[in-house]
Design a protein around this motif. Sequence first.
Motif, PDB file in Angstrom:
ATOM      1  N   LEU A 157       0.849  -1.209   0.000  1.00  0.00           N
ATOM      2  CA  LEU A 157       0.000   0.000   0.000  1.00  0.00           C
ATOM      3  C   LEU A 157       0.880   1.253   0.000  1.00  0.00           C
ATOM      4  O   LEU A 157       0.631   2.203  -0.735  1.00  0.00           O
ATOM      5  CB  LEU A 157      -0.907   0.015   1.229  1.00  0.00           C
ATOM      6  CG  LEU A 157      -2.075  -0.964   1.240  1.00  0.00           C
ATOM      7  CD1 LEU A 157      -2.896  -0.756   2.513  1.00  0.00           C
ATOM      8  CD2 LEU A 157      -2.963  -0.797   0.007  1.00  0.00           C
ATOM      9  N   ALA A 158       1.912   1.221   0.854  1.00  0.00           N
ATOM     10  CA  ALA A 158       2.800   2.388   0.950  1.00  0.00           C
ATOM     11  C   ALA A 158       3.453   2.673  -0.397  1.00  0.00           C
ATOM     12  O   ALA A 158       3.718   3.830  -0.737  1.00  0.00           O
ATOM     13  CB  ALA A 158       3.864   2.140   2.008  1.00  0.00           C
ATOM     14  N   ALA A 159       3.710   1.617  -1.177  1.00  0.00           N
ATOM     15  CA  ALA A 159       4.371   1.776  -2.477  1.00  0.00           C
ATOM     16  C   ALA A 159       3.369   1.998  -3.603  1.00  0.00           C
ATOM     17  O   ALA A 159       3.699   1.851  -4.776  1.00  0.00           O
ATOM     18  CB  ALA A 159       5.223   0.544  -2.770  1.00  0.00           C
ATOM     19  N   GLY A 160       2.128   2.315  -3.234  1.00  0.00           N
ATOM     20  CA  GLY A 160       1.141   2.654  -4.253  1.00  0.00           C
ATOM     21  C   GLY A 160       0.495   1.458  -4.920  1.00  0.00           C
ATOM     22  O   GLY A 160      -0.171   1.590  -5.943  1.00  0.00           O
ATOM     23  N   ILE A 161       0.697   0.276  -4.355  1.00  0.00           N
ATOM     24  CA  ILE A 161       0.113  -0.937  -4.944  1.00  0.00           C
ATOM     25  C   ILE A 161      -1.150  -1.279  -4.142  1.00  0.00           C
ATOM     26  O   ILE A 161      -1.060  -1.603  -2.963  1.00  0.00           O
ATOM     27  CB  ILE A 161       1.095  -2.136  -4.828  1.00  0.00           C
ATOM     28  CG1 ILE A 161       2.496  -1.774  -5.282  1.00  0.00           C
ATOM     29  CG2 ILE A 161       0.535  -3.368  -5.537  1.00  0.00           C
ATOM     30  CD1 ILE A 161       2.670  -1.647  -6.757  1.00  0.00           C
ATOM     31  N   THR A 162      -2.307  -1.188  -4.764  1.00  0.00           N
ATOM     32  CA  THR A 162      -3.538  -1.498  -4.030  1.00  0.00           C
ATOM     33  C   THR A 162      -4.118  -2.852  -4.441  1.00  0.00           C
ATOM     34  O   THR A 162      -4.974  -3.388  -3.760  1.00  0.00           O
ATOM     35  CB  THR A 162      -4.610  -0.409  -4.247  1.00  0.00           C
ATOM     36  OG1 THR A 162      -4.796  -0.257  -5.661  1.00  0.00           O
ATOM     37  CG2 THR A 162      -4.162   0.922  -3.666  1.00  0.00           C
ATOM     38  N   GLU A 163      -3.633  -3.378  -5.566  1.00  0.00           N
ATOM     39  CA  GLU A 163      -4.059  -4.714  -5.990  1.00  0.00           C
ATOM     40  C   GLU A 163      -2.834  -5.521  -6.344  1.00  0.00           C
ATOM     41  O   GLU A 163      -1.845  -4.977  -6.843  1.00  0.00           O
ATOM     42  CB  GLU A 163      -4.972  -4.615  -7.222  1.00  0.00           C
ATOM     43  CG  GLU A 163      -6.310  -4.006  -6.890  1.00  0.00           C
ATOM     44  CD  GLU A 163      -7.246  -4.065  -8.096  1.00  0.00           C
ATOM     45  OE1 GLU A 163      -6.757  -3.887  -9.228  1.00  0.00           O
ATOM     46  OE2 GLU A 163      -8.444  -4.310  -7.887  1.00  0.00           O
ATOM     47  N   VAL A 164      -2.900  -6.809  -6.113  1.00  0.00           N
ATOM     48  CA  VAL A 164      -1.710  -7.627  -6.339  1.00  0.00           C
ATOM     49  C   VAL A 164      -2.123  -8.939  -6.999  1.00  0.00           C
ATOM     50  O   VAL A 164      -3.209  -9.464  -6.729  1.00  0.00           O
ATOM     51  CB  VAL A 164      -0.952  -7.840  -5.007  1.00  0.00           C
ATOM     52  CG1 VAL A 164      -1.784  -8.601  -3.993  1.00  0.00           C
ATOM     53  CG2 VAL A 164       0.385  -8.531  -5.208  1.00  0.00           C
ATOM     54  N   GLU A 165      -1.248  -9.418  -7.884  1.00  0.00           N
ATOM     55  CA  GLU A 165      -1.530 -10.687  -8.540  1.00  0.00           C
ATOM     56  C   GLU A 165      -1.009 -11.824  -7.680  1.00  0.00           C
ATOM     57  O   GLU A 165       0.162 -11.838  -7.287  1.00  0.00           O
ATOM     58  CB  GLU A 165      -0.859 -10.731  -9.918  1.00  0.00           C
ATOM     59  CG  GLU A 165      -1.308 -11.924 -10.754  1.00  0.00           C
ATOM     60  CD  GLU A 165      -0.559 -12.050 -12.063  1.00  0.00           C
ATOM     61  OE1 GLU A 165      -0.793 -11.222 -12.969  1.00  0.00           O
ATOM     62  OE2 GLU A 165       0.273 -12.970 -12.168  1.00  0.00           O
TER      63      GLU A 165
END
Lengths: 636, 636
Positions: free
Chosen positions: A160-168
Amino acid sequence: MSYKRTIYLEDKPRMQALEECLAQFSPERAVEIISVPDAAGRVTSEPVYAGRSMPHYHASAMDGVAVRAADTSEAHEHRPVHLEEGTDFEYVDTGNLIPPGYDAVIMIEDINEVGDGIVEIIAPATPWQRIRPIGEDITYGEMLLPQGHVIRPVDAGALLAAGITEVEVVKKPFVHIIPSGNEIVQASEPLKAGKLIEFNGTIFSGLVAEWGGEGKIMPIAPDKPEAIRESLLQSADEADIVVINAGSSAGSKDFTAKVIAEIGEVFTHGIATRPGKPVVIGKINGTIVVGVPGYPVSAFLVMDWFVKPLVSSYLGTPVPERPELTVTAGRRIVSNMGSEDFIRVNIGYVNGKYVAIPLTRSASVTMSLVKADGLVVIPPGHLGVEQGEEVTAQLFRDPRELEEAVLFSGSHDLCIDILSSLMKESSSLSQVTASHTGSMAGLMSIKRDEAHIAGIHLLDPDTGVYNISYVERFLKGKEVVLLPFLKRQQGWIVPKGNPLNINKVSDLAGSDAVFVNRQRGAGTRVLFDHLLKKAEIDTAGIQGYEREMFTHLAVAAEVNMEQRNVGMGIYSAAKAFDLDFVPVAEESYDLVMTREFFESAKGRKIREILQSEQFRMQVEGLGGYRVTAEQEPVFL
Amino acid sequence: MSYKRTIYLEDKPRMQALEECLAQFSPERAVEIISVPDAAGRVTSEPVYAGRSMPHYHASAMDGVAVRAADTSEAHEHRPVHLEEGTDFEYVDTGNLIPPGYDAVIMIEDINEVGDGIVEIIAPATPWQRIRPIGEDITYGEMLLPQGHVIRPVDAGALLAAGITEVEVVKKPFVHIIPSGNEIVQASEPLKAGKLIEFNGTIFSGLVAEWGGEGKIMPIAPDKPEAIRESLLQSADEADIVVINAGSSAGSKDFTAKVIAEIGEVFTHGIATRPGKPVVIGKINGTIVVGVPGYPVSAFLVMDWFVKPLVSSYLGTPVPERPELTVTAGRRIVSNMGSEDFIRVNIGYVNGKYVAIPLTRSASVTMSLVKADGLVVIPPGHLGVEQGEEVTAQLFRDPRELEEAVLFSGSHDLCIDILSSLMKESSSLSQVTASHTGSMAGLMSIKRDEAHIAGIHLLDPDTGVYNISYVERFLKGKEVVLLPFLKRQQGWIVPKGNPLNINKVSDLAGSDAVFVNRQRGAGTRVLFDHLLKKAEIDTAGIQGYEREMFTHLAVAAEVNMEQRNVGMGIYSAAKAFDLDFVPVAEESYDLVMTREFFESAKGRKIREILQSEQFRMQVEGLGGYRVTAEQEPVFL
């Protein structure tokens, strides 16, 4: 009608069967994109790179003032420098953007406010001090997580901190679980004699979830080749892994192997293990199918050996392993050369070492898995383990619990459960691990340092006094303590209304009554044999004398089955089954322990609980008991 | 405007703060009744007793025939006994009810079908052989599980088998998590300079779930006493435990302690730990409130120290602990006397021992938690740990992964991530643990047995040859291997369009350009210093020379911030930020390892990956690289 076996089981080494199974496992591994806050426990399908730096701006690391370092180079305690808000400095809080043009922060503690908008500083600032530069924590483009990484809460936060809100992530492998068998019914259905509840499926799907997969319990397939074929074909089509429970052996109604061979391929039918031998492993339309034996212990182990590695292989994660502990065999464990033996054990810390006591080896006893502290594996080619030999145990429990556990051995009494429950209430790590072995076996466990406490009720027929003479005789030379515990009613456990009118031992002889006996060495058996002897009745005259049960409750359960049955046991067991009870004697059920244990923290804790009002009330509430724990212990 | 601090933090020992906190924790523990198949992981609130025996009838343990043992007593190989179906025996399958009147089962393998409905037996059956008696597994009324037991899949199965379909469990403690701070925004909102994503809440609720509780992230409370008061009052009313994040220190905008004191009671404000000192623990209307610091590392530790035991205390279960491992400090770790220090470490198995390499001690670096293999705790009253000293590490990872991990130290390169990713693909247990320390520090790590491989690109200005002379000089006396790895482009990383037209080092001197430098010992710094020296430019003439970044990506991130910035680094870093790149030199980035490691299984595996087509394609796909791993290694 032919009951001939059609195939014999192989004796394939377990690891060979596993390697062959994994070599054949090539599922299409699916992925899915999920929201990061829901990702804990899921497995990354590819490396994840930062989508943003953190901080994404130069941020103050402190509450203070942002300055130009160059303006402060002359500052000294004796030559303070004055700075003006707005032109020379700006107030900043932790996390604030460093205003353009400034390149250092001075902590609020290190400045003096000397006038309206004027601060005084007495030491130079170095460039970039107290500033968190862009990307200090996370730099845009850096690899945050490799593929095959099990996402933990802290990883989710970093994403989240790195701007990733969805992950594969790798999709959870979908495991179909097919219960089969004509005798199997759902837990919700009424249970007739000859029928068994389907509960393995719940164990399997719980295990699959624990390993990171998703289990689905399918409808029960009856013992018919065409029904099993249809179930297997459907599941092989829909699932990543198929588990079919029971029918995996080579009996006349064991169709699993035959059906798989017919519509697919069988790699393995039978492995060289005890329990767990009747395994089928094969493939139908590209999907691995594991045929798991019906007995719950075999089933659990086969799931662990084959389905766990399949799930991990799908996910690309290490196969979960249990913690291990070196233990000393408390008893001799016999194995046979050809097979790998998996022995359920209880483990306790006795006299400075972890002692493993084998539990029943029957594969049908679910409770032996519930109660086991671990597994000792005896490799093929070994004849077993000698008493006192060191072996490795795979643990089912937290090692801290094993250290704290109190090992009980001896005669079965419901009050031991109450003691255990109160122990656990006093500390979540402690409880009593009970082996219901009978009074004599309990004494032997103390003699051999296999248990902390033994529960005994052994009548000395010569003196009419309980326990002391046995302890003196069998624990000679050992410093032990006999701790008064309970007086309890022994009596005849009879069907409601006492239809055969059993009131004394002579009522049994020559009657229609079928006696339900206890095992040799049990205190109740000693009492019964004493009564027979006193009445000069030969055991041959007692119907059922040879049939031995291991606990009071088991005796009561037997009596409950059949109007002709009669047993001897304690009041609370009769009461549990709503049977009638004819008192025979009040006996002393006492505890034996070494003096060392008696004086240890655990020993003191036990005595404290036994003497508590709470314990007395719970025990006496069962009926048929008087707690005698307030009496003085006898040192022997 | 007053920025004076109003209170000072205490230095309370952590364990004292915890004991006081637990002593004050007396929530009303709620229970709920849930379906057994959903009960895995839940905690029993009371002992669970069997509602039914299993088997609940005498069941055949085998496929075979049910007989009366008495009828078979004369059977012998030379005097077979013939039995008639229906009167002398009945066929039974495993699990079938023993028909009334029969008391033993003979296995199907041991009978001969000699005629229609006639079987021949050649050995006597003993009474009750091959029969699973009622209650063999579970006896009605026996205690299946004590209270405070975490239900496992096998327990759920046993409950179903014992006729229990619903079970009373402790409700999951409900933990409200209140993020606070004016600078905090939700991950879904646009992110402006000066704002930070709220991500601690996701970490906290993930941890709470892992510990058996239920976390709820509340709306962000702004830095205003009245807003914080309102949030706390509401949560104290609704939750079993309240966590409020940030504002827990003693700064001007740190309202947590003040507000709790106002509407409740504060027990602790500040503990003697590093990081994690600014903790607030108090109670509002009977509910414990924990004020957790804002920096993610402090926050994680404070959750672990206080909220984890609170959750376990509510559940009545042992506090989960991490596995521990004895490790050797790879570097000196300095601590101060007064505080308990928690040092994040990487751990690798180097030369026969587990070596712990400390990571950054900054509490703001989330990635240090993501990358850490464990924690080394230095108790208060210790000045630290000397290099080579043995200490205990609490592990964040599976010990098997630590054994397999390849410790990398040295210059940062994105290709190390690719190597790591391919390592993990080849075996789920292995990966590369990378410390980006710079080339020289990497060499020193090999010298001191702190790493398996070092990545270096060190230009010898006298010869123009890379790496070899450095290895010869600094690893003298050590048998090492220099493994050719990459040729890569070094160049100027400049804003898009190269606005200041930087093409050679002399373009920097006297220009408006602000140089973004690398740390001393970095290969890129050696190259830059060499260029300056060759061009006879004094470092004083280079604006920004004193500002040091630790990775290529960090340099590129800086350049990306400001049109005047210029850095030196590799092509792929410029490309990651879509910046321009002016090539300066092609350098040799090589790997150094001991000969022993080179020849080990791990070493061979690495070489195999480096020489693979897959690696070459991925690396050269980044641009600016040529893989040279096919060249012969140099033995030194």
